[in-house]
Design a protein around this motif. Structure first.
Motif, PDB file in Angstrom:
ATOM      1  N   ALA A 164     -11.029   7.393   6.295  1.00 51.29           N
ATOM      2  CA  ALA A 164     -12.298   6.580   5.904  1.00 51.29           C
ATOM      3  C   ALA A 164     -13.479   6.555   7.020  1.00 51.29           C
ATOM      4  O   ALA A 164     -14.651   6.718   7.038  1.00 51.29           O
ATOM      5  N   LEU A 191     -11.420  -0.487  -2.751  1.00 52.22           N
ATOM      6  CA  LEU A 191     -11.843   0.567  -1.822  1.00 52.22           C
ATOM      7  C   LEU A 191     -12.019  -0.243  -0.526  1.00 52.22           C
ATOM      8  O   LEU A 191     -11.752   0.453   0.702  1.00 52.22           O
ATOM      9  N   ARG A 215     -15.106   5.304  -4.348  1.00 53.95           N
ATOM     10  CA  ARG A 215     -16.540   4.992  -4.196  1.00 53.95           C
ATOM     11  C   ARG A 215     -17.403   5.138  -5.247  1.00 53.95           C
ATOM     12  O   ARG A 215     -18.356   4.510  -5.818  1.00 53.95           O
ATOM     13  N   ASN A 216     -17.129   6.300  -6.090  1.00 56.58           N
ATOM     14  CA  ASN A 216     -17.897   6.498  -7.195  1.00 56.58           C
ATOM     15  C   ASN A 216     -17.824   5.458  -8.198  1.00 56.58           C
ATOM     16  O   ASN A 216     -18.540   5.110  -9.018  1.00 56.58           O
ATOM     17  N   ARG A 228     -17.601  -2.339   1.311  1.00 53.28           N
ATOM     18  CA  ARG A 228     -18.628  -2.911   0.478  1.00 53.28           C
ATOM     19  C   ARG A 228     -18.408  -4.490   0.194  1.00 53.28           C
ATOM     20  O   ARG A 228     -17.565  -4.843   0.530  1.00 53.28           O
ATOM     21  N   THR A 235     -10.219   1.234   3.148  1.00 52.40           N
ATOM     22  CA  THR A 235     -11.196   1.632   4.047  1.00 52.40           C
ATOM     23  C   THR A 235     -10.560   0.967   5.681  1.00 52.40           C
ATOM     24  O   THR A 235     -11.000   1.185   6.670  1.00 52.40           O
ATOM     25  N   ASP A 283     -19.857   2.698  -7.302  1.00 52.02           N
ATOM     26  CA  ASP A 283     -21.096   2.751  -7.637  1.00 52.02           C
ATOM     27  C   ASP A 283     -21.671   2.821  -9.034  1.00 52.02           C
ATOM     28  O   ASP A 283     -22.537   2.006  -9.484  1.00 52.02           O
ATOM     29  N   LEU A 340     -10.552   8.224  -1.809  1.00 51.62           N
ATOM     30  CA  LEU A 340     -11.562   7.581  -1.324  1.00 51.62           C
ATOM     31  C   LEU A 340     -13.010   7.693  -2.258  1.00 51.62           C
ATOM     32  O   LEU A 340     -13.660   6.952  -2.790  1.00 51.62           O
ATOM     33  N   PHE A 355     -16.914   6.205   5.318  1.00 50.40           N
ATOM     34  CA  PHE A 355     -16.772   5.571   4.145  1.00 50.40           C
ATOM     35  C   PHE A 355     -16.626   3.987   4.646  1.00 50.40           C
ATOM     36  O   PHE A 355     -15.922   3.645   5.527  1.00 50.40           O
TER      37      PHE A 355
END
Lengths: 184, 405
Positions: free
Chosen positions: A158, A145, A29-30, A166, A149, A33, A25, A163
């Motif tokens: 999550a 992602l 997420r990274n 998005r 989640t 981003d 996870l 988490f």
């Protein structure tokens, strides 16, 4: 004794699974981003290019004040947009205004021969392509992602570690939205 | 794609092993032929393996540099050709790979290639002719094809294979010549010293085998190399179409490249498989199918134009329909993980006439050679060579004096 060992093994396996899911996870997420920062760089570049483009074109296109105003307004709105969804909407409007501007340029052969303008146009269309290509990979990663989640069992972890889902980066084209409705 | 990467890594290792065996065998035969003793054969093997080690380390550490230098490619900055840099950057974003180094080959023949050990150390080289003749979408198609080579790790395999093939061809040339002189000298010597007839016969047999090996080894190596590079070209076309989502760009670029009649000067038989289109093929000349490193361009164009979408599945469907091969291009498992990719519209690209194209090519070549360009207000473009000493130049048309910066 054996029951104890089995229990211990199960606990260890569960902990390992939780650690694995948590790490995946974090990785996702990274990645999201990172992809977003790719898009963000290109969006900033687009915002920086527009004033130069307008400055160069102004001398040749005195009768197109409306087009310039539309672009300037859309630009300031896009620069002030917060969050992925809102920024996608504003950028879509800006893109449409720029597209309209490029069409009007066709009527000004002197402007089209200006080296400075041509260089700016190349930069702008490249930036636009980069946004489109970066958007593709960003949306792919957001999909991964979001799936993680929401699907069991990763959704439990999550939820525990906050988490969240998005937003996709969708460039809204206002013209595509206002398709005239046909009624019979 | 992952399958392709794995296959390329495996093939690179296999090729290195195969080359070790071939070199070893060649060394043994040559050693036996020259010394006529098992120790000579062993010595030959040892020598060949040392050579192999050197070759392998060269091709790993600086194979790309050798190719770039052999092709006379010059590293350039964004200032020389902003569009090329932008297009490479777009494709590196689309493929998720780091930005490769960009080189220009100062040659009017349109062509391009990619090289390097890994995506992190990759380079893309295009000729000035390509930049001058293609529009933006077409250039993007070509760069996408090269990016797909990098993505599939074709560059690693082709670079290693190229260095190995080049070395084997060179060595067998040397040995063939050495053998020729030796047999001439040996022949004259044998007349005086009386050898036992059995030993002479053995030497003759060895000589024949040595010559056969020396001739066969480079042929075998190049056959393997060429057979493998054709499939790679198809797959790179597929990958390129997927990256740009606009197969027409690559298709029309390939068409323009195939209309070219000038051969690429710095290309040779070893570097040829690296290019997007065979740089040695002249118009109207038909190379035999087996040794041709590239599939016919007309077929590649037909496949690209026949794609219904931009995914690998679309490409392999079009491939089955239009190519002369009936076998399928990729395995079923590779297609299973393939996601549909929609096509996109091309950008509005203006038509550029032949005369303008030729002028573009000239301008790019001058820019690479560090000419300075001065635009006069009378619309005359002056091209100042780098060894121009004076600090001002007069426009020959309107007599305005411009400073040379």
């Amino acid at each position: 004794m054996i029951a104890m060992l089995i229990l211990l093994a199960i606990i260890v396996a569960v902990i390992l699974a939780i650690v694995g899911i948590y790490n995946s996870l974090v990785r996702l997420r990274n990645q999201v981003d990172n992809s977003w920062s790719q898009i963000d760089v290109q969006l900033k570049r687009r915002h920086d290019l527009i004033p130069n483009l307008i400055e160069t074109a102004k001398g040749y296109m005195q009768h197109e004040r409306g087009t310039f105003e539309a672009i300037t307004q859309a630009r300031s709105q896009a620069m002030g947009a917060k969050g992925v969804a809102e920024s996608g909407k504003a950028e879509g409007i800006l893109g449409a205004a720029l597209g309209k501007f490029m069409l009007t340029v066709e009527a000004y052969p002197d402007l089209k021969a200006n080296q400075n303008f041509l260089a700016l146009q190349e930069e702008l269309s490249s930036t636009e392509n980069k946004i489109a290509f970066a958007r593709q990979s960003y949306n792919d990663q957001v999909l991964f992602l979001n799936n993680k989640t929401q699907m069991f069992p990763s959704n439990v972890i999550a939820g525990m570690f906050n988490f969240t889902k998005r937003d996709f980066f969708e460039l809204e084209n206002p013209e595509e939205k206002n398709v005239p409705q046909v009624k019979f | 794609m992952w399958e392709q990467i794995r296959a390329n890594k495996r093939n690179s290792i296999l090729l290195l092993m195969l080359m070790a065996v071939v070199l070893g065998a060649l060394g043994f035969v040559l050693g036996m032929a020259f010394v006529r003793h098992p120790a000579g054969g062993l010595f030959g093997v040892a020598g060949a393996l040392v050579l192999w080690l050197i070759l392998a380390s060269i091709s790993f550490s600086s194979g790309d540099q050798i190719f770039l230098a052999a092709s006379k490619a010059v590293p350039v900055t964004k200032k020389v050709h902003p569009q090329l840099f932008n297009v490479v950057e777009e494709m590196s974003i689309a493929s998720g790979l780091p930005m490769p180094k960009v080189y220009i080959i100062n040659d009017p023949a349109p062509n391009a290639f990619a090289t390097g050990r890994s995506p992190e150390s990759a380079s893309v080289a295009v000729t000035a002719g390509l930049l001058g003749k293609l529009n933006r979408d077409e250039l993007q198609g070509v760069i996408a094809h090269e990016m797909a080579h990098i993505l599939h790790r074709d560059i690693l395999f082709v670079t290693i294979a190229g260095v190995m093939l080049g070395a084997i061809a060179l060595m067998s040339q040397v040995f063939l010549r050495g053998m020729f002189y030796r047999s001439m000298m040996g022949g004259s010597r044998r007349r005086y010293s009386s050898n036992s007839s059995g030993g002479g016969q053995a030497q003759l047999v060895m000589l024949v085998i040595a010559i056969a090996c020396a001739i066969l080894a480079p042929i075998m190596a190049s056959l393997l190399y060429f057979a493998l590079s054709r499939r790679r070209e198809y797959l790179a076309d597929a990958g390129g179409a997927r990256l740009t989502r606009y197969p027409e760009g690559l298709a029309s670029a390939l068409e323009k490249i195939s209309q070219n009649t000038i051969p690429l000067e710095s290309a040779n038989k070893v570097t040829a498989p690296m290019y997007i289109a065979n740089p040695l093929q002249k118009k109207g000349m038909k190379l035999s199918n087996l040794s041709s490193t590239h599939p016919p361009i007309s077929e590649r164009v037909k496949i690209l134009r026949g794609m219904g979408g931009a995914s690998l599945t679309d490409y392999s469907q079009a491939y089955q329909k239009f190519s002369s091969h009936k076998s399928s291009l990729t395995s079923v498992t590779a297609l299973k993980s393939d996601e549909p990719v929609a096509l996109r519209q091309g950008s509005a690209a203006g038509f550029v006439g032949r005369k303008k194209q030729a002028r573009n090519v000239g301008d790019i070549m001058r820019k690479v050679n560090k000419y300075k360009f001065i635009n006069c207000d009378c619309e005359l473009k002056m091209k100042v060579p780098p060894d121009f000493k004076a600090n001002a130049v007069k426009c020959p048309r309107c007599k305005t004096v411009h400073k040379v910066k």
